[in-house]
Design a protein around this motif. Sequence first.
Motif, short mmCIF file in Angstrom:
data_model
loop_
_atom_site.label_atom_id
_atom_site.label_comp_id
_atom_site.label_asym_id
_atom_site.label_seq_id
_atom_site.Cartn_x
_atom_site.Cartn_y
_atom_site.Cartn_z
N ARG A 27 0.83 -1.22 0.00
CA ARG A 27 0.00 0.00 0.00
C ARG A 27 0.86 1.26 0.00
N LEU A 28 1.94 1.23 0.76
CA LEU A 28 2.86 2.37 0.82
C LEU A 28 3.45 2.65 -0.56
N VAL A 29 3.91 1.61 -1.24
CA VAL A 29 4.50 1.77 -2.57
C VAL A 29 3.44 2.26 -3.55
N TYR A 30 2.25 1.67 -3.51
CA TYR A 30 1.18 2.08 -4.42
C TYR A 30 0.81 3.55 -4.22
N HIS A 31 0.58 3.95 -2.97
CA HIS A 31 0.16 5.33 -2.71
C HIS A 31 1.25 6.34 -3.04
N THR A 32 2.49 5.97 -2.82
CA THR A 32 3.60 6.85 -3.20
C THR A 32 3.59 7.06 -4.72
N ALA A 33 3.43 5.98 -5.45
CA ALA A 33 3.41 6.07 -6.92
C ALA A 33 2.16 6.82 -7.40
N TYR A 34 1.02 6.58 -6.75
CA TYR A 34 -0.22 7.22 -7.17
C TYR A 34 -0.15 8.73 -7.01
N LYS A 35 0.48 9.19 -5.93
CA LYS A 35 0.63 10.64 -5.73
C LYS A 35 1.39 11.28 -6.87
N VAL A 46 3.98 0.75 -11.41
CA VAL A 46 5.12 1.07 -10.55
C VAL A 46 5.23 0.04 -9.43
N LEU A 47 4.12 -0.27 -8.78
CA LEU A 47 4.10 -1.25 -7.70
C LEU A 47 4.70 -2.58 -8.18
N GLN A 48 4.26 -3.03 -9.35
CA GLN A 48 4.75 -4.30 -9.88
C GLN A 48 6.25 -4.25 -10.16
N GLU A 49 6.70 -3.16 -10.76
CA GLU A 49 8.12 -3.06 -11.09
C GLU A 49 8.98 -2.97 -9.84
N VAL A 50 8.53 -2.23 -8.84
CA VAL A 50 9.31 -2.10 -7.61
C VAL A 50 9.43 -3.46 -6.93
N PHE A 51 8.33 -4.18 -6.79
CA PHE A 51 8.41 -5.46 -6.09
C PHE A 51 9.09 -6.54 -6.92
N GLU A 68 14.00 1.90 7.69
CA GLU A 68 14.92 2.00 6.56
C GLU A 68 14.34 1.31 5.34
N LEU A 69 13.72 0.16 5.55
CA LEU A 69 13.11 -0.56 4.43
C LEU A 69 11.97 0.25 3.82
N ALA A 70 11.14 0.84 4.65
CA ALA A 70 10.04 1.66 4.14
C ALA A 70 10.59 2.85 3.35
N ALA A 71 11.62 3.50 3.87
CA ALA A 71 12.23 4.63 3.17
C ALA A 71 12.83 4.18 1.84
N TYR A 72 13.45 3.02 1.84
CA TYR A 72 14.03 2.48 0.61
C TYR A 72 12.94 2.22 -0.43
N LEU A 73 11.85 1.61 -0.01
CA LEU A 73 10.76 1.30 -0.94
C LEU A 73 10.09 2.58 -1.47
N SER A 75 11.60 5.43 -1.82
CA SER A 75 12.58 5.98 -2.76
C SER A 75 12.52 5.24 -4.10
N CYS A 76 12.44 3.92 -4.05
CA CYS A 76 12.33 3.13 -5.29
C CYS A 76 11.06 3.47 -6.06
N SER A 77 9.95 3.59 -5.37
CA SER A 77 8.69 3.86 -6.06
C SER A 77 8.68 5.27 -6.64
N ARG A 78 9.24 6.24 -5.93
CA ARG A 78 9.33 7.59 -6.48
C ARG A 78 10.20 7.61 -7.73
N SER A 79 11.34 6.97 -7.62
CA SER A 79 12.28 6.94 -8.73
C SER A 79 11.65 6.30 -9.96
N ARG A 80 10.99 5.17 -9.75
CA ARG A 80 10.37 4.46 -10.88
C ARG A 80 9.22 5.26 -11.46
N ALA A 81 8.43 5.91 -10.63
CA ALA A 81 7.31 6.72 -11.11
C ALA A 81 7.81 7.89 -11.95
N TYR A 82 8.84 8.58 -11.46
CA TYR A 82 9.38 9.70 -12.23
C TYR A 82 10.02 9.22 -13.53
#
Length: 170
Positions: A27-35, A46-51, A68-73, A75-82
């Motif tokens: 959910r965290l990865v999805y909502h980060t990407a959705y924003k 994005v969720l699929q690619e990150v995981f 740290e894991l949440a922050a890493y994920l 960061s990954c989802s933001r990077s992939r979305a952009y």
Amino acid sequence: MLAMYLAVLDDRSSEEQFIDVYNTYKRLVYHTAYKIMGDSYLAEDVLQEVFLYVAKNFSKIHRENCHELAAYLVSCSRSRAYDMLRKQREEPLEEIPDAPDDAAVSTDNIERLIELIGQMKPMYRDPLRLLAMGYTNRKIAESLGLTDEVVRMRLFRGRKLLWKELNSHE
């Protein structure tokens, strides 16, 4: 989808750990990407690619500290979305073929189009209706509270769905 991730894990003994990470943070990865994306389908991509990336590199990812894991994920989802947004701007959209010149626009065709647009999800229906009323993409974006890029993609996908639906009934 989870089965695909488990299939690419480099260490089979980590399956349960990966499932826990996936269920905890999806959910965290999805909502980060959705924003960033403003589109649920793109956020899912994005969720699929990150995981998928996480699954391929699961043994290298430190999971001891949940923050740290949440922050890493994130960061990954933001990077992939952009990255996805940047790619969309760089790639020209595929063209939807024009209708043949000798095809007459009949009342039946117009009624069918109106019916099909009315059955679409609001995310595609609303921009298409505003476009038909003569609004520019920028005005559509302003009136719907979206970015120009999101409007452009929704119009493209909406037209594509209409084209497929019209051709499937011929």
